[in-house]
Design an enzyme around this catalytic site. Structure first.
Site, PDB file in Angstrom:
ATOM      1  N   GLU A   1      39.653  39.226  45.914  1.00 32.51           N
ATOM      2  CA  GLU A   1      39.837  40.504  44.462  1.00 32.51           C
ATOM      3  C   GLU A   1      38.003  41.361  44.282  1.00 32.51           C
ATOM      4  O   GLU A   1      36.887  41.120  45.123  1.00 32.51           O
ATOM      5  CB  GLU A   1      39.072  39.141  43.669  1.00 32.51           C
ATOM      6  CG  GLU A   1      40.717  38.385  43.355  1.00 32.51           C
ATOM      7  CD  GLU A   1      40.322  37.315  42.011  1.00 32.51           C
ATOM      8  OE1 GLU A   1      38.852  37.747  41.138  1.00 32.51           O
ATOM      9  OE2 GLU A   1      41.287  36.966  41.676  1.00 32.51           O
TER      10      GLU A   1
ATOM     11  N   ARG B   1      44.975  31.054  42.001  1.00 36.16           N
ATOM     12  CA  ARG B   1      44.120  31.978  43.109  1.00 36.16           C
ATOM     13  C   ARG B   1      45.167  32.452  44.386  1.00 36.16           C
ATOM     14  O   ARG B   1      46.412  32.587  44.221  1.00 36.16           O
ATOM     15  CB  ARG B   1      43.581  30.509  44.226  1.00 36.16           C
ATOM     16  CG  ARG B   1      42.729  29.854  43.524  1.00 36.16           C
ATOM     17  CD  ARG B   1      41.169  31.074  43.028  1.00 36.16           C
ATOM     18  NE  ARG B   1      40.285  30.291  42.114  1.00 36.16           N
ATOM     19  CZ  ARG B   1      40.330  29.822  41.084  1.00 36.16           C
ATOM     20  NH1 ARG B   1      40.627  30.697  40.594  1.00 36.16           N
ATOM     21  NH2 ARG B   1      39.030  29.320  40.703  1.00 36.16           N
TER      22      ARG B   1
ATOM     23  N   HIS C   1      41.755  39.414  36.676  1.00 40.81           N
ATOM     24  CA  HIS C   1      41.051  37.817  36.532  1.00 40.81           C
ATOM     25  C   HIS C   1      41.094  37.540  35.551  1.00 40.81           C
ATOM     26  O   HIS C   1      39.344  37.690  35.172  1.00 40.81           O
ATOM     27  CB  HIS C   1      39.812  37.760  37.934  1.00 40.81           C
ATOM     28  CG  HIS C   1      39.905  36.056  38.232  1.00 40.81           C
ATOM     29  ND1 HIS C   1      39.442  36.125  39.752  1.00 40.81           N
ATOM     30  CD2 HIS C   1      40.118  35.035  37.503  1.00 40.81           C
ATOM     31  CE1 HIS C   1      40.059  34.318  39.355  1.00 40.81           C
ATOM     32  NE2 HIS C   1      39.596  33.997  38.433  1.00 40.81           N
TER      33      HIS C   1
END
Length: 331
Positions: A270, A242, A289
């Site tokens: 993000e 994360r 991601h």
């Protein structure tokens, strides 16, 4: 009447996690009811599908299983989450009713670990820079910076599903593995093939540091300015966990010095702003991601939910079981 299985995922998610063979497996296990209405799920649709169910399969985008929704399923024995964290769907009412819960963090963690290993090898080999240099007409300049995954120290932050599988993959190489995980004992770490140590010790000793910790208040910006400063020159920092775990402002400062190399699959927030320095620093690899599961790999979680269903019906232990007392330390 056989087992009733409620699939509580909107159609587009169903298509991502299940293929034709998965539906065949589910149909062989019992009567399957599923959400058919496109778009975000509404409680009324969930109540209709879960009514009378013995098992519920949930996934991304599924709302919380409140008491109102669960009222129609008094026989519900298990919630099998074909995704990662269960925090968004599991309510106190689930535990009060004695419903067992399983998460597909395991198969997702395998994908994360494989990505982290890829980052590890490519970065030690200096592949990112050499590829760019070769594309621009060079040949061989920079080979002196190439390192092998051999007799180097790898630091792992977090020994959960992803961190544990990353360690298993690393055991195929002649490397020294260190781990920081406050809930793991030294004996548990040794059984995995790693040496337990405090965070600063791991950071200072490692040639590669791979982050696999959950996002919790205790891990917020855990990799801060002071801790980045103790890392070796030319060390590699990998984050597939994360973005909130790393103090990005402090990391940018270190990267601008040219002292570290970073591979980041996650950021906070993000996506990062279009002009964020992480996008342009030459010693930072940024991916959107993709570490866990994106396309064909998403089917892992569907198959895992089916396998967990088989284990539940057979009375054998669940591989991804989540217990109420674990909720405060899970991602």
């Amino acid at each position: 009447m056989g087992v009733r299985i409620a699939v509580l995922a909107e159609p587009r998610i169903q298509q991502r996690i299940f293929g034709e063979k998965h539906w065949e497996q589910l149909s062989a296990l019992g009567e399957v009811a599923r959400i058919e209405q496109e778009g975000p799920m509404q409680p009324v649709a969930m109540k209709a599908v879960i009514e009378g169910a013995d098992i519920a399969i949930t996934s991304w985008g599924c709302p919380a299983l409140t008491g109102d929704i669960l009222e129609g399923a008094p026989k519900l024995k298990g919630v099998l989450h074909a995704a990662g964290t269960v925090k968004g769907i599991v309510t106190p009412e689930v535990w009060r009713r004695g419903i067992r819960v399983s998460s597909a963090n395991g198969p997702l963690g395998r994908g994360v670990a494989e990505t982290a290993l890829g980052f590890t090898i490519a970065s030690l080999k200096h592949m990112w820079w050499l590829s760019q240099s070769t594309r621009l007409g060079g040949w061989g300049s920079g080979r002196d910076k190439v390192r092998e995954l051999y007799q180097v120290t790898i630091g792992v932050i977090g020994g959960g599903k992803a961190g544990g599988h990353y360690i298993r993959l690393l055991r195929n190489f002649d490397v020294h593995i260190m781990i920081y995980d406050p809930v793991m004992t030294a004996e548990q770490a040794a059984a995995m093939g790693a040496q337990k140590a405090e965070l600063e010790v791991v950071l200072a000793a490692s040639d590669v540091v791979s982050i696999h910790a959950p996002s919790l208040p205790a891990t917020y910006k855990m990799i801060n300015r002071e801790r980045l400063a103790v890392m070796k020159d030319d060390a590699i920092l990998i984050n597939t966990a994360r973005g909130s775990i790393v103090d990005e402002e402090a990391l940018v400062e270190e990267l601008r010095k040219g002292r570290l190399f970073a591979c980041l699959d996650v950021t906070d927030p993000e996506p990062p702003a279009p002009d964020h320095p992480l996008r342009s620093l030459p010693n930072c690899i940024l991916t959107p991601h993709i570490a866990g599961a994106v396309n064909n790999g998403v089917k892992r979680v569907g198959q895992f939910a089916i396998d967990e269903l088989k284990r539940l019906l057979a009375g054998t232990p669940l591989e991804g079981e989540v217990r109420e007392e674990q909720m405060s330390t899970l991602a």
